[in-house]
Design a protein around this motif. Structure first.
Motif, PDB file in Angstrom:
ATOM      1  N   ASP A   1      -2.983   5.958   4.870  1.00 46.35           N
ATOM      2  CA  ASP A   1      -2.572   4.809   4.045  1.00 46.35           C
ATOM      3  C   ASP A   1      -1.188   4.300   4.448  1.00 46.35           C
ATOM      4  OD1 ASP A   1      -4.931   5.270   2.774  1.00 46.35           O
ATOM      5  OD2 ASP A   1      -4.084   5.683   0.809  1.00 46.35           O
ATOM      6  N   GLY A   2      -0.940   4.220   5.738  1.00 52.87           N
ATOM      7  CA  GLY A   2       0.325   3.661   6.207  1.00 52.87           C
ATOM      8  C   GLY A   2       1.434   4.683   6.357  1.00 52.87           C
ATOM      9  N   GLU A   3       1.114   5.945   6.193  1.00 57.90           N
ATOM     10  CA  GLU A   3       2.101   7.031   6.322  1.00 57.90           C
ATOM     11  C   GLU A   3       1.655   7.952   7.461  1.00 57.90           C
ATOM     12  OE1 GLU A   3       5.638   8.344   4.857  1.00 57.90           O
ATOM     13  OE2 GLU A   3       4.501   6.882   3.685  1.00 57.90           O
TER      14      GLU A   3
ATOM     15  N   VAL B   1      -0.930  -1.437  21.367  1.00 60.66           N
ATOM     16  CA  VAL B   1      -1.695  -0.193  21.447  1.00 60.66           C
ATOM     17  C   VAL B   1      -3.035  -0.452  22.128  1.00 60.66           C
ATOM     18  CG1 VAL B   1      -2.838   1.614  20.105  1.00 60.66           C
ATOM     19  CG2 VAL B   1      -0.542   0.886  19.487  1.00 60.66           C
ATOM     20  N   TYR B   2      -3.631  -1.587  21.820  1.00 68.55           N
ATOM     21  CA  TYR B   2      -4.895  -1.922  22.483  1.00 68.55           C
ATOM     22  C   TYR B   2      -4.702  -1.938  24.001  1.00 68.55           C
ATOM     23  CZ  TYR B   2      -8.620  -4.504  24.578  1.00 68.55           C
ATOM     24  OH  TYR B   2      -9.625  -4.856  25.412  1.00 68.55           O
ATOM     25  N   LEU B   3      -3.625  -2.578  24.438  1.00 70.91           N
ATOM     26  CA  LEU B   3      -3.375  -2.700  25.880  1.00 70.91           C
ATOM     27  C   LEU B   3      -3.120  -1.332  26.537  1.00 70.91           C
ATOM     28  CD1 LEU B   3      -1.205  -5.951  25.921  1.00 70.91           C
ATOM     29  CD2 LEU B   3      -3.548  -5.670  26.766  1.00 70.91           C
TER      30      LEU B   3
ATOM     31  N   GLY C   1     -13.616  -5.509   5.899  1.00 70.69           N
ATOM     32  CA  GLY C   1     -13.049  -4.170   5.856  1.00 70.69           C
ATOM     33  C   GLY C   1     -13.544  -3.227   6.937  1.00 70.69           C
ATOM     34  N   LEU C   2     -12.998  -2.001   6.885  1.00 66.07           N
ATOM     35  CA  LEU C   2     -13.345  -0.979   7.877  1.00 66.07           C
ATOM     36  C   LEU C   2     -14.792  -0.530   7.734  1.00 66.07           C
ATOM     37  CD1 LEU C   2     -10.229   1.346   7.626  1.00 66.07           C
ATOM     38  CD2 LEU C   2     -10.837  -0.125   9.537  1.00 66.07           C
ATOM     39  N   SER C   3     -15.274  -0.510   6.493  1.00 60.77           N
ATOM     40  CA  SER C   3     -16.671  -0.160   6.240  1.00 60.77           C
ATOM     41  C   SER C   3     -17.187  -1.071   5.117  1.00 60.77           C
ATOM     42  CB  SER C   3     -16.780   1.317   5.852  1.00 60.77           C
ATOM     43  OG  SER C   3     -18.139   1.644   5.768  1.00 60.77           O
TER      44      SER C   3
ATOM     45  N   VAL D   1      -6.501   6.600  -0.112  1.00 58.08           N
ATOM     46  CA  VAL D   1      -7.601   5.806  -0.675  1.00 58.08           C
ATOM     47  C   VAL D   1      -8.161   4.795   0.324  1.00 58.08           C
ATOM     48  CG1 VAL D   1      -6.993   5.963  -3.124  1.00 58.08           C
ATOM     49  CG2 VAL D   1      -6.010   4.154  -1.743  1.00 58.08           C
ATOM     50  N   SER D   2      -7.282   4.302   1.218  1.00 56.92           N
ATOM     51  CA  SER D   2      -7.782   3.238   2.094  1.00 56.92           C
ATOM     52  C   SER D   2      -8.094   3.729   3.503  1.00 56.92           C
ATOM     53  CB  SER D   2      -6.816   2.059   2.121  1.00 56.92           C
ATOM     54  OG  SER D   2      -5.513   2.459   2.479  1.00 56.92           O
ATOM     55  N   LEU D   3      -7.101   4.046   4.265  1.00 57.63           N
ATOM     56  CA  LEU D   3      -7.365   4.380   5.664  1.00 57.63           C
ATOM     57  C   LEU D   3      -6.763   5.712   6.066  1.00 57.63           C
ATOM     58  CD1 LEU D   3      -8.053   3.745   8.673  1.00 57.63           C
ATOM     59  CD2 LEU D   3      -5.889   2.551   8.796  1.00 57.63           C
TER      60      LEU D   3
ATOM     61  N   PHE E   1      -6.478   5.089  17.440  1.00 56.53           N
ATOM     62  CA  PHE E   1      -5.969   3.726  17.438  1.00 56.53           C
ATOM     63  C   PHE E   1      -5.086   3.419  16.213  1.00 56.53           C
ATOM     64  CE2 PHE E   1      -6.400  -0.810  16.367  1.00 56.53           C
ATOM     65  CZ  PHE E   1      -5.876  -1.364  17.523  1.00 56.53           C
ATOM     66  N   TYR E   2      -5.601   3.704  15.008  1.00 57.13           N
ATOM     67  CA  TYR E   2      -4.836   3.327  13.815  1.00 57.13           C
ATOM     68  C   TYR E   2      -3.571   4.167  13.642  1.00 57.13           C
ATOM     69  CZ  TYR E   2      -8.766   0.380  12.677  1.00 57.13           C
ATOM     70  OH  TYR E   2      -9.734  -0.591  12.727  1.00 57.13           O
ATOM     71  N   GLY E   3      -3.605   5.411  14.114  1.00 58.16           N
ATOM     72  CA  GLY E   3      -2.403   6.236  14.077  1.00 58.16           C
ATOM     73  C   GLY E   3      -1.357   5.676  15.024  1.00 58.16           C
TER      74      GLY E   3
ATOM     75  N   ASP F   1       0.817  -1.211   0.000  1.00 57.60           N
ATOM     76  CA  ASP F   1       0.000   0.000   0.000  1.00 57.60           C
ATOM     77  C   ASP F   1       0.855   1.267   0.000  1.00 57.60           C
ATOM     78  OD1 ASP F   1      -2.456  -1.313  -0.024  1.00 57.60           O
ATOM     79  OD2 ASP F   1      -2.394  -1.631   2.133  1.00 57.60           O
ATOM     80  N   GLY F   2       2.015   1.213   0.643  1.00 65.09           N
ATOM     81  CA  GLY F   2       2.904   2.374   0.680  1.00 65.09           C
ATOM     82  C   GLY F   2       3.439   2.675  -0.708  1.00 65.09           C
ATOM     83  N   MET F   3       3.792   1.632  -1.408  1.00 65.68           N
ATOM     84  CA  MET F   3       4.309   1.788  -2.772  1.00 65.68           C
ATOM     85  C   MET F   3       3.189   2.275  -3.691  1.00 65.68           C
ATOM     86  SD  MET F   3       7.108   1.538  -4.308  1.00 65.68           S
ATOM     87  CE  MET F   3       7.668   1.557  -6.007  1.00 65.68           C
TER      88      MET F   3
END
Ligand SMILES: CCCCCCCCCCCCC/C=C/[C@@H](O)[C@H](COP(=O)(O)O)NC(C)=O
Ligand SMILES: Nc1ncnc2c1ncn2[C@@H]1O[C@H](COP(=O)(O)OP(=O)(O)O)[C@@H](O)[C@H]1O
Ligand SMILES: [Ca+2]
Length: 630
Positions: A578-580, A352-354, A446-448, A319-321, A326-328, A231-233
């Motif tokens: 998107d992973g960045e 991160v959850y913990l 997926g997320l949605s 495009v994705s997330l 949490f995701y950050g 996804d980064g690429m």
């Protein structure tokens, strides 16, 4: 000039052909190539029907492909290669494989006629098949297998489809083996078969090389760009392709109100990364062979893109997330453990959850038209999705087909920022925005789950602060088919635009932290001013050479907060784009409908494929017949 109907009539061909010494009745109509055994009892009779659009190659003689290509050159035979489907376990889509059938004709004249008509039919019906492709390979993505994946699985298919059997490297000429890269650009010449294709291959030597190439180099004549990586690429290539298109159109990317120009270059993804979410959500499987076949036959899937702005400067596209909280935090944590490969996300997710964090903030959103669709309507965006097709009609009202798409672009969505903004404020576990379902192997729905790839909207998911067990329930529902929005602390809204700002008294403190983060990024980028928030002024951003705000050249581990075990919980999280990691917290986002196109067709519905195979006409049924024709 011939009319379409005339061409259809000219191409039609019908004769007896032999497949493994059994007589078949074969017919080429305009859209399908079909054959069925004639001497079988009608009860057992099966017809193989291959859409012309799914033919991969037509060659003289009896051709074998695996393990090496061999040709038995008899003058009454020809071999057809095509897309064959098989179901995959554990994925929502169908796997595509290369089908092959060898035909024998009663005469050479008839054989040549079949080859000519089949090839002409393909050229007539599939205008988007690529002829010139630019391939970028990230040798360090995922499990570091991108090179091998390309050379062993993809290159042989490209070769079969007529993509080169010679390579001109820097100084060497390799014969009969395509795509022997020398670490630099290798230009591959063409062997004329079904199509005439020219390929340029670049194995990247640094992050953002692919993006910079697309922004600066001559792209004349290329139909598409192929990304071999994760996804980064893909994100690099997305930025290159969108940026280049706006440069050439003279459109200012920084202005959040501007209508961006849709990109003429298609993007193909050969999955070789960690999450491969864009590939999974647009194809339904993570499989290099399936993706290569989508590229070869020139499939076309439009995709919504979200632009992220800080004031009047573009920060990134997503495009994705786009996820805060949490995701950050997972991303920041996972970057410290990159050596773990794809497993880093599972490890960091648990850590991160913990740590049980939540963050205050103000979210504003512009709702999309609720009459068109809803994130809770339990639909799935599948291949041929009607919600997305209607969106295409709204976006490109004058185009009857995708070939004329860009010339007729009218900026019809100029009023898509009109409407009433809704404001919510409070403490969140996470705030996420996604332009598509963002399904991946970790989260097959997926997320949605009901988000659309190309409807011009995104789904905003607000997860309010809650107890750890409830949040775990929410996270767990990503991995199952249970409705993750059917929880009292979760909201989902279909939106056209979103703004986020740090709420109340955390605001100043937050800015300080972001400023520190930006400083960090500047230093990482070798002293270049990249983030532009050092003095926090918009004027400063405007003075930046391109006005574009980019993050550091390589993914950095950013000590924006204390470590996870630290007692004091941080007040501010970061955005995962998107992973960045984004260097700003107060951002505004806008969805641009169908800004790019992928070589894909959306997720094929297993049930529908099965249904139409029973009707034996609408689509390729070869996957059912693997055993019936020896
Ligand atoms: C406690 C266990 C938590 C399990 C949570 C499962 C939910 C997973 C939802 C994932 C949504 C993925 C959206 C895609 C994001 C990619 O752009 C990004 C970057 O992917 P890359 O490393 O380039 O392949 N990946 C992540 C995980 O941020
Ligand atoms: N040659 C290279 N060296 C280092 N990083 C690279 C190189 N080429 C691309 N990258 C960067 O590597 C990052 C991760 O790549 P990606 O292919 O998405 O793998 P993964 O899914 O494992 O993160 C991308 O952000 C990309 O910009
Ligand atoms: Ca969408």
């Amino acid at each position: 000039m011939k009319t379409f109907v005339q061409m259809e009539t000219d191409l039609r061909l019908e004769s007896s052909l032999w497949v493994n010494n059994r007589r078949c009745a074969a017919v080429l109509t305009g859209w399908h190539f079909k054959w069925s055994e004639v001497d079988k009892k009608s009860r057992d009779k099966k017809t193989v029907s291959v859409p012309v659009a799914e033919l991969v190659g037509v060659e003289e003689g009896k051709v074998e492909v695996l393990p090496h290509k061999t040709v038995e050159d008899t003058d009454k035979d020809f071999t057809v290669f095509y897309v064959k489907r098989s179901s995959s376990t554990g994925s929502c889509g169908l796997l595509w494989r290369l089908g092959r059938t060898q035909f024998s004709c009663p005469s050479r004249v008839l054989r040549d006629q079949w080859i000519k008509n089949l090839r002409t039919a393909v050229q007539t019906h599939t205008p988007l098949r690529p002829h010139r492709l630019l391939v970028f390979i990230n040798p360090f993505g995922g499990k570091k297998m991108a090179r091998q994946i390309f050379h062993s699985l993809v290159a042989p298919l490209f070769e079969l489809a007529g993509i080169s059997s010679h390579v001109i490297g820097k100084t060497e000429v390799f014969s009969n083996k395509i795509l022997k890269d020398n670490g630099k650009i290798a230009n591959c010449m063409v062997k004329k078969q079904l199509f005439c294709v020219f390929l340029v291959l670049l194995v990247t030597e640094r992050a953002n090389q692919a993006r910079d190439h697309l922004l600066k180099k001559d792209l004349m004549g290329f139909d598409g760009v192929v990304c071999v990586g994760g996804d980064g690429m893909f994100s690099e290539i997305l930025h290159g392709v969108i940026g280049r298109t706006q440069q050439e159109a003279g459109t200012c990317e920084n202005d959040p109100g501007v209508t961006l120009q849709p990109c003429p270059l298609h993007i193909g993804i050969i999955p070789a990364g960690s999450t491969d979410c864009v590939c999974y959500a647009t194809v339904g499987v993570i499989d290099p062979v399936t993706s290569a076949l989508h590229i070869i036959i020139g499939d076309s899937q439009p995709l919504d893109v979200c632009s992220v702005h800080y004031g009047f400067a573009l920060v990134r596209y997503s495009v994705s997330l786009l996820g805060y909280g949490f995701y950050g935090d997972v991303l920041v944590e996972s970057e410290k453990h990159r050596w773990m490969g794809p497993l880093r996300y599972d490890y960091s997710g648990s850590m991160v959850y913990l740590s049980n964090r939540s963050y205050t903030g103000t979210v504003q959103y512009l709702p999309a038209d609720p009459l068109l669709s809803s994130p809770r309507d339990n639909t799935r965006c599948l291949s041929g999705c009607t919600v997305c097709s209607r969106s295409t009609e709204r976006l490109f009202p004058n185009s009857s087909d995708s070939g004329s798409l860009y010339s007729s672009y009218s900026g019809h969505f100029h009023n898509d920022l009109e409407g009433e903004w809704v404001t919510v404020e409070g403490r969140f576990k996470c705030v996420s925005l996604t332009c598509m379902s963002s399904s991946c192997t970790r989260s097959p729905m997926g997320l949605s789950p009901s988000a659309h790839l190309a409807d011009g909207t995104g789904d905003l998911v607000l997860v309010w602060d809650t107890n750890p067990l409830s949040f775990l329930r929410f996270l767990y529902r990503h991995t199952s088919t249970d409705d993750q929005f059917d929880l009292p602390f979760v909201e989902v809204h279909r939106v056209k635009a979103v703004r986020f700002s740090l709420a109340g008294d955390t605001k100043e403190e937050g800015h300080e932290e972001i400023r520190e983060l930006s400083d960090e990024m500047d230093i990482e980028a070798g002293g270049q001013v990249r983030s532009g928030s050092r003095n926090g002024s918009q004027q400063h951003l405007a003075e930046n050479a391109t006005g574009r705000v980019t993050t550091s050249e390589k993914k950095t581990v950013i000590p924006f907060t204390c470590c996870l075990c630290c007692k004091k919980p941080p007040a501010v999280s970061v955005w995962n784009c998107d992973g960045e990691i984004l260097p700003f917290t107060n951002i505004s986002c806008r969805i641009h409908g169908q800004l790019v196109r992928l070589y894909a067709r959306g997720i094929e519905d297993k049930a529908a494929i099965h249904h139409c195979s029973q009707e034996r006409d609408m689509c390729n049924i070869t996957y059912m017949l693997e055993t019936s024709l020896p």
